[in-house]
Scaffold this active site. Sequence first.
Site, short mmCIF file in Angstrom:
data_model
loop_
_atom_site.label_atom_id
_atom_site.label_comp_id
_atom_site.label_asym_id
_atom_site.label_seq_id
_atom_site.Cartn_x
_atom_site.Cartn_y
_atom_site.Cartn_z
N ASN A 1 4.56 -56.64 -13.38
CA ASN A 1 4.77 -57.24 -14.38
C ASN A 1 6.36 -57.61 -14.74
O ASN A 1 6.79 -58.55 -15.26
CB ASN A 1 4.23 -56.30 -15.59
CG ASN A 1 2.60 -56.31 -15.46
OD1 ASN A 1 1.86 -57.26 -15.41
ND2 ASN A 1 2.26 -55.24 -16.04
N HIS B 1 -0.68 -49.61 -13.05
CA HIS B 1 -1.44 -48.84 -14.29
C HIS B 1 -1.76 -47.36 -13.62
O HIS B 1 -2.88 -47.01 -13.75
CB HIS B 1 -2.77 -49.78 -14.34
CG HIS B 1 -2.51 -51.07 -15.01
ND1 HIS B 1 -3.34 -51.96 -15.43
CD2 HIS B 1 -1.31 -51.68 -15.66
CE1 HIS B 1 -3.04 -52.85 -16.19
NE2 HIS B 1 -1.68 -52.70 -15.99
N TYR C 1 -2.24 -56.46 -8.44
CA TYR C 1 -0.66 -56.49 -8.85
C TYR C 1 0.08 -56.75 -7.62
O TYR C 1 1.26 -57.05 -7.69
CB TYR C 1 -0.70 -55.23 -9.99
CG TYR C 1 -1.28 -55.61 -11.04
CD1 TYR C 1 -0.62 -55.99 -12.30
CD2 TYR C 1 -2.59 -54.69 -11.46
CE1 TYR C 1 -1.00 -56.03 -13.32
CE2 TYR C 1 -3.01 -54.87 -12.86
CZ TYR C 1 -2.12 -55.54 -13.65
OH TYR C 1 -2.74 -55.74 -15.03
N ARG D 1 -9.56 -54.82 -10.56
CA ARG D 1 -10.54 -55.36 -11.85
C ARG D 1 -10.64 -56.97 -11.46
O ARG D 1 -11.71 -57.34 -12.08
CB ARG D 1 -10.21 -55.14 -13.05
CG ARG D 1 -8.95 -55.90 -13.65
CD ARG D 1 -8.65 -55.46 -15.00
NE ARG D 1 -7.86 -56.38 -15.77
CZ ARG D 1 -6.29 -56.19 -15.76
NH1 ARG D 1 -5.79 -55.11 -15.08
NH2 ARG D 1 -5.65 -57.23 -16.26
N GLU E 1 -10.19 -49.90 -12.31
CA GLU E 1 -10.31 -49.88 -13.70
C GLU E 1 -11.05 -51.18 -14.43
O GLU E 1 -11.11 -52.09 -13.79
CB GLU E 1 -8.71 -50.24 -14.17
CG GLU E 1 -8.17 -51.27 -13.93
CD GLU E 1 -6.69 -51.84 -14.26
OE1 GLU E 1 -6.14 -50.51 -14.81
OE2 GLU E 1 -6.12 -52.79 -14.36
N GLU F 1 -26.22 -56.36 -7.29
CA GLU F 1 -26.73 -55.28 -8.11
C GLU F 1 -25.73 -53.96 -7.97
O GLU F 1 -25.19 -53.55 -6.81
CB GLU F 1 -27.84 -54.63 -7.41
CG GLU F 1 -28.87 -53.36 -8.09
CD GLU F 1 -29.85 -52.98 -7.34
OE1 GLU F 1 -30.40 -51.92 -7.76
OE2 GLU F 1 -30.19 -53.36 -6.41
N ASP G 1 -25.17 -51.08 -8.87
CA ASP G 1 -25.44 -49.59 -8.46
C ASP G 1 -25.63 -49.50 -6.64
O ASP G 1 -25.85 -48.59 -6.62
CB ASP G 1 -26.43 -48.67 -9.22
CG ASP G 1 -27.71 -49.53 -9.31
OD1 ASP G 1 -27.91 -50.38 -8.31
OD2 ASP G 1 -28.54 -49.33 -9.92
N ASP H 1 -30.17 -45.09 -8.60
CA ASP H 1 -30.77 -46.47 -8.53
C ASP H 1 -31.17 -46.62 -9.99
O ASP H 1 -32.26 -46.16 -10.41
CB ASP H 1 -31.65 -46.63 -7.66
CG ASP H 1 -32.49 -48.03 -7.71
OD1 ASP H 1 -31.87 -48.71 -8.18
OD2 ASP H 1 -32.96 -48.10 -6.65
#
Length: 668
Positions: A155, A205, A214, A268, A350, A384, A386, A395
């Site tokens: 940043n 972070h 980042y 993310r 995150e 999916e 999971d 599941d």
Amino acid sequence: MISFSAFAQKEPFSTIEKRISDDLQTGVNDAFLAKRITRDLTKLKADGSWTDINYADVQYDPLKRIKEMATAYIRPSNKLYGNQEIYVAITKALTNWLDKNPKNKNWWYNDIFYPQAIGQTLILMRNAKTPLPLELEKALIQRMIRKLKVGDGANTSDEALHYLYRACLTQNKNTLDSAAKYLFEPIAVEDGKEGVQVDGSYYQHGKQQAIASYGRVFAGNSVNAAYYLNDTEYALPKAQLDILVNYLKDTFLKTIRGSFYDFNVRGRGISRPDSLNAFVSGMVNKIKMFDKENSAYWEASALRTSHQKSANYQIKPSHIVYWKSGYTLHVQPQYTFSIQTASTRTLRTERGNNENVLGKFLSDGATNIQRSGSEYANIMPIWEWDKIPGTTSRDYANDLGATIKKEWGIPGTAKFAGGVSDGIYGVSAYDLDDDSVQAKKAWFFFGKEIVCLGAGINSSSSQNITTTINQSWLRGKVIEDENYLLHDSVGYFFPDGGEVKLTQQNESGNWYRINQFQSKNKVSGKVFKSWFSHGIKPQDAHYAYVVVPGVGDAAMKNYRPDAIKIIKNTKTIQAVMYNGLEILQIVFYEAGEFNDDGLMIKVDKPCIISVNELQSSKPVIYIADPTQENSNVQLEIKTQKLKVNKKITCNLPVGSLAGSTIKYNISN
């Protein structure tokens, strides 16, 4: 003297400004740009605002559109070059921006994107036939001013970049001094701080792996700064150049297969459309201009990432365990395979700004398997979640079970997470204990194959427990046999059988379900998905599968893992021998003794070991402590070639190097 003084005042500002302007125009497709601008102009109102933009929640547009108009306006090769209508549109839209002064709830737009986009537009317009009105330019420069946040990694360099733009526009030496200082500030290795880590990974972070999220911003800004300031008094110092080059060469670029990132390094950002598209050839071409020493490497990388050469072009085998970040990266000419884990020492991937809403299991041993590179590109809205590749989890009946409830990072729960490497081969392990599921998970890397083991799988939850083998785009036919699956030139062999499930069908979803800034429009496609079913409330369940990348139908049909010997797969020891390489890899989850056919290894603490040159009288031990708690391990070894039992005190790395691999040579 007067002439020289005037020139001196303009330098190095004019040189830097020209480099920035040229860089902003690199790769521009004039025909496509003119077409898009012409389309957007139909939505521009008389007051300089656009009909299709919500100014209460402004993101990239309208500043992106204004910059595109400025780009076309100044380029003689563009049909809109010098167009009076475009000039009027630029000035009206910029004036409207000043008057409205939009703000976004996300500080990044306000403090980074807006001033950067304004600075870039103003620099481009310095090349215009008709310059912007002076008062308008001055007001926009004033609007760029932000207080720079120091010590904030990527940043900080992002903010310093618009300081550099402003320095060129104002020819202010103090602003340029600050820009150069803080553009280069993040190019450092300081343990415990965000940024480049001692193992070559990247934190942002907190202690969260961010190599191509980042870390991508850091790399791009640092390369740009080094390029813009090269051969000036502000040039990047040699010591920092070495840090940047090593990060790019030994970490960042290794995570790209062809022109696609490993999904494990995108943070993310995995929840954004096209987030796995790397687009780094331009960056790499800049590096070549100020790092001649590695020019052959940069050239090969640029060709590979721009599709001018195949994904395996000049790829050299390597195996790296990033002990600070819980990330393992195994690169071969035929494939890339990675693992991401979390520990009590790190943060899980995150959720932030309501991005990556369903990424709860991304840090639980997610495995990325790439050959072409595009196996997972834009599959995320229909995943999916999971059943992320490689993970063992419950599941769930819907998305709620995979939802991350807290934003900005959650600590991992495992003490035992890490691996050992000899540079080419290695083994990593993860003691999963989260979301009411326990499992000892290990991955053994031997180049041609990867052996994936799980043991001690327990759960008291009401859901079925699964271990996902892979979930990628369906490409071509799937060959299913009693002992193996073959899909998209990757084979999966099951030496111990097990209840293996397979679907190859159309799946649907939308980007909004994983990122609440994105569209709710339906997305669909055919997905290959395979997993082990361990049942409800399993007790001490296990699995074993061998991944064989780069294999065809006939080879897989006749495949026999003769070189591989899975010796142990329990909750205390997992061990695999590869005869052809004379390598034995062992995961000791606790102090214990391993015995097999005249071979004995005993340790007094948890550790991971690779014994190389096993059949010689001088075997080599590679050892690491995945708990990062111990300063030594007492090891005893006996092989058929060693005449007596050898006892060794393995002094382990400590401090910032705790968890890294150390080598011991053994002889009679």
